[in-house]
Structures are given as C-alpha cells and as structure tokens.
Design a protein around this motif. Structure first.
Motif, PDB file in Angstrom:
ATOM      1  N   GLY A 104      -0.870 -77.541  51.926  1.00  0.00           N
ATOM      2  CA  GLY A 104      -2.272 -77.884  52.018  1.00  0.00           C
ATOM      3  C   GLY A 104      -3.064 -77.493  50.789  1.00  0.00           C
ATOM      4  O   GLY A 104      -4.178 -77.975  50.582  1.00  0.00           O
ATOM      5  N   TYR A 105      -2.487 -76.622  49.940  1.00  0.00           N
ATOM      6  CA  TYR A 105      -3.153 -76.203  48.713  1.00  0.00           C
ATOM      7  C   TYR A 105      -2.133 -75.472  47.842  1.00  0.00           C
ATOM      8  O   TYR A 105      -1.015 -75.156  48.294  1.00  0.00           O
ATOM      9  CB  TYR A 105      -4.348 -75.293  49.005  1.00  0.00           C
ATOM     10  N   ASP A 106      -2.490 -75.222  46.611  1.00  0.00           N
ATOM     11  CA  ASP A 106      -1.625 -74.502  45.681  1.00  0.00           C
ATOM     12  C   ASP A 106      -1.537 -73.036  46.116  1.00  0.00           C
ATOM     13  O   ASP A 106      -2.557 -72.348  46.194  1.00  0.00           O
ATOM     14  CB  ASP A 106      -2.195 -74.612  44.263  1.00  0.00           C
ATOM     15  N   VAL A 107      -0.307 -72.587  46.406  1.00  0.00           N
ATOM     16  CA  VAL A 107      -0.140 -71.219  46.917  1.00  0.00           C
ATOM     17  C   VAL A 107      -0.514 -70.165  45.896  1.00  0.00           C
ATOM     18  O   VAL A 107      -0.698 -68.988  46.249  1.00  0.00           O
ATOM     19  CB  VAL A 107       1.311 -71.003  47.396  1.00  0.00           C
ATOM     20  N   ALA A 108      -0.641 -70.540  44.624  1.00  0.00           N
ATOM     21  CA  ALA A 108      -1.041 -69.577  43.603  1.00  0.00           C
ATOM     22  C   ALA A 108      -2.527 -69.258  43.673  1.00  0.00           C
ATOM     23  O   ALA A 108      -2.977 -68.281  43.053  1.00  0.00           O
ATOM     24  CB  ALA A 108      -0.683 -70.105  42.214  1.00  0.00           C
ATOM     25  N   LEU A 109      -3.273 -70.052  44.436  1.00  0.00           N
ATOM     26  CA  LEU A 109      -4.714 -69.850  44.557  1.00  0.00           C
ATOM     27  C   LEU A 109      -5.047 -69.100  45.833  1.00  0.00           C
ATOM     28  O   LEU A 109      -4.339 -69.213  46.835  1.00  0.00           O
ATOM     29  CB  LEU A 109      -5.442 -71.199  44.553  1.00  0.00           C
ATOM     30  N   SER A 110      -6.127 -68.373  45.805  1.00  0.00           N
ATOM     31  CA  SER A 110      -6.611 -67.673  46.992  1.00  0.00           C
ATOM     32  C   SER A 110      -7.613 -68.569  47.713  1.00  0.00           C
ATOM     33  O   SER A 110      -8.557 -69.079  47.077  1.00  0.00           O
ATOM     34  CB  SER A 110      -7.281 -66.349  46.609  1.00  0.00           C
ATOM     35  N   PRO A 111      -7.422 -68.787  49.032  1.00  0.00           N
ATOM     36  CA  PRO A 111      -8.369 -69.642  49.771  1.00  0.00           C
ATOM     37  C   PRO A 111      -9.790 -69.112  49.672  1.00  0.00           C
ATOM     38  O   PRO A 111     -10.034 -67.915  49.809  1.00  0.00           O
ATOM     39  CB  PRO A 111      -7.839 -69.574  51.208  1.00  0.00           C
ATOM     40  N   GLY A 112     -10.716 -70.002  49.453  1.00  0.00           N
ATOM     41  CA  GLY A 112     -12.112 -69.611  49.345  1.00  0.00           C
ATOM     42  C   GLY A 112     -12.961 -70.801  48.932  1.00  0.00           C
ATOM     43  O   GLY A 112     -12.446 -71.873  48.582  1.00  0.00           O
ATOM     44  N   TRP A 113     -14.275 -70.592  48.956  1.00  0.00           N
ATOM     45  CA  TRP A 113     -15.193 -71.674  48.600  1.00  0.00           C
ATOM     46  C   TRP A 113     -15.422 -71.680  47.099  1.00  0.00           C
ATOM     47  O   TRP A 113     -16.526 -71.412  46.611  1.00  0.00           O
ATOM     48  CB  TRP A 113     -16.503 -71.519  49.352  1.00  0.00           C
TER      49      TRP A 113
END
Length: 329
Positions: free
Chosen positions: A174-183
C-alpha cells in the motif's frame, strides 16, 4: 412519524438478526482458534499445557465449559460495550485496533474507486442514452464485457502490463515500506502510487454497470412529455439533456450508489490479495484462514452496520422526498 418509527424498528431487528448470524456462522466452521494459537506457541518453543490452553479460552471467549447460549449472551454484551475481543491472527492485538488500521486503506481505495466509476458511468451513460443509435452505443457492449471479466484476471493483467512490463507502478503493498506513515507529501504520493492499479481494477470492472443503468433510464426518460415541452420552448439540447433528462434519470442510480457506499467497508478481497494491499478484505481472509472468530465477527459487524445504515438513510430520504412511500398498504 409512524413511518420513521416502523423503519427504524425494522432495521433494529435486522441488526439483531445479523449479530446473531455473525455469532453462530463462524462457530460452524471446522477448527478452533485456541488450537491455532497453541500450534503457534508450540512452534516457537513455548510451553503447551492445560493451564495455558484454559487461559487462551478465557481470553478469546471460547470457554468450552460454558454453553453456546452463554457465550452468545456474553457476545451481545461485549458488542454493546464496544469490546470486539482479541485477534488470533494478529495476537495479542485487539480486534478494534486491527480494524482501525486496515479500514482507512479500504475506505480510501474502494470509496474513491466507487465514486470515480459512478461519476464516469453516469456521464458516459447520459451521453450514450442521449445519442442512442449512434456510434456512442458501442460503449455499452465494450464496458459490459469488461464488467464480466473476473476481478483477479483483470488485476493480474494490469500487474503484468503496467507493473512488470512497463514498470510504471509498484507490484505490491500500500506504500513504500521505507517511509513512515503520516500526513506528509512523500507518504501520500507513495500511497496514491501504490493504490492506482487496485483502484483502476475496481473502476474498470464496475463502470459498465453504472453506464448501462444510466443509459437505459435516459432512453426511458426521453419519451416523457416534459421533454417534449422543453423542446417546444426552444431550450438548448445541452440544457434539456442535463437539467431535464439526466436529472430525472439519475435518481435510481443515486439510490444504488448510496447502497454501494455501504459495501465500501467490505473491501475488495480479490483485488487486495492480488496487490497485497493492506485493506479490510485482506484481514478478513486472514481471519478466515486462522479461524479468528473475534476478527471475523468484528469485520462482519462493521460491514453489517454500514450497509444497514446506508439502507436506512435511503429509506428515510425517500420518505422525506416522496410522501407516497410513507403510505401504508
């Protein structure tokens, strides 16, 4: 007032019936969630003894010393308190936390895809219905064929073309795992990039139904007397099409769209599995595979409440818009 009370009472009974089925159906499946947890514990080298098993039974609400009816009333009490229990497949996480993590992904993906397919289908259906018998009618069989294509085949085709061959979009997640979920911009862009192919799968598969329904309603509406009156007044064709024909023809589709929004929270299990998308559909399949009663019941509860709420809202709106629907037979 009696109409609204009768409708509310009907949906309360429907909710109780759904909760009852929600309790009994998972327990008719073979297997036991405690056995699943005990097997996982044994694989990790943990101690497997009767006291541990008893603790798991009490924790998961599957105490074999209690009758099925006692478990049922305990289940209803927990539902009233908002206690959905502990998940086996994501042990020891609470079901409410698991659903809370997966539900936003599904609402954004399936909700946006449903909205796009509805708007696109209504616009195309309006044009095709207005120009019936012309080249535009060729869109009807084309989109109907696409609607008949199995979800998984279409999803795999899009993955093979746009992800594997052209490398325009990522294959999984659903998103790049290297990134931290957030706005933040990077995460939102990554989420949109990963969700484009799953959303395209849903749009392509569902736009045909909206187009065909709107087209048929346009053809039926165009024979009404008020359209002949509008033409006799010398109004522009574009105004007649949008303000008179489409405005009345779209009403059944709006009702269907409201109902489909209720099913948004159920997700698209096959699409989410093909793309490994972290939505509610993937969690539901995971719960079924692990005999996770609590998670299955929690997801079904969310789906049931949403669908019933959508149908109740439609009934109440129809009662307010058209007084004839409030007349008792």
């Amino acid at each position: 007032m009696r109409y609204y009370a009768r409708k509310s009472g009907f949906y309360l009974v429907a909710l109780w019936a759904a909760l009852t089925l929600n309790f009994f159906i998972p327990r008719l499946l073979p297997g036991n969630p405690v056995d699943v947890l005990m097997a996982k514990l044994q694989q990790r080298g943990g101690t497997v003894d009767p006291s541990v098993r008893r603790s798991y039974e009490l924790l998961l609400g599957t105490d074999t010393s209690e009758t099925l009816w006692s478990q049922y009333f305990s289940y209803l009490g927990n539902m009233l308190r908002g206690d959905l229990g502990i998940s086996v497949s994501v042990f020891p996480a609470e079901v409410s936390a698991v659903i809370g993590q997966a539900l936003p992904w599904t609402i954004v993906l399936v909700g946006m895809a449903t909205l796009i397919s509805f708007v696109l289908g209504i616009v195309l259906g309006t044009v095709v219905g207005w120009k019936r018998g012309s080249w535009a009618d060729a869109l009807v069989p084309a989109t109907t064929v696409l609607a008949a294509v199995p979800y998984f085949w279409l999803a795999l085709l899009l993955v093979a073309l746009f992800a594997s061959a052209l490398n325009w979009f990522p294959l999984l997640g659903g998103y790049d795992v290297a990134l931290s979920p957030g706005w933040n911009r990077d995460f939102l862009f990554s989420a949109v990039h990963h969700g484009f192919l799953p959303a395209m799968t849903i749009v392509i598969s569902s736009v045909g139904g909206w187009l065909l329904g709107m087209r048929n309603m346009m053809v039926s509406t165009m024979s009404e007397d008020y359209l002949l009156t509008a033409r006799a007044k010398g109004l522009r064709n574009s105004r007649i099409m949008t303000r008179y024909a489409a405005r009345n023809a779209v009403l059944p589709s709006v009702a269907g769209f409201a109902i489909s929004l209720g099913f948004v929270v159920s997700g698209s299990i096959i699409t989410e599995q093909v793309f490994s998308y972290p939505g509610i559909g993937s969690r539901l399949l995971q719960a079924v595979q692990n005999n996770d009663y609590a998670l299955m019941q929690g997801i079904f509860l969310v789906i049931t409440v949403t669908v019933l709420a959508a149908n109740l809202l439609i009934d109440l709106l129809y009662g307010a818009i058209d007084p004839r629907t409030r007349v008792q037979n």
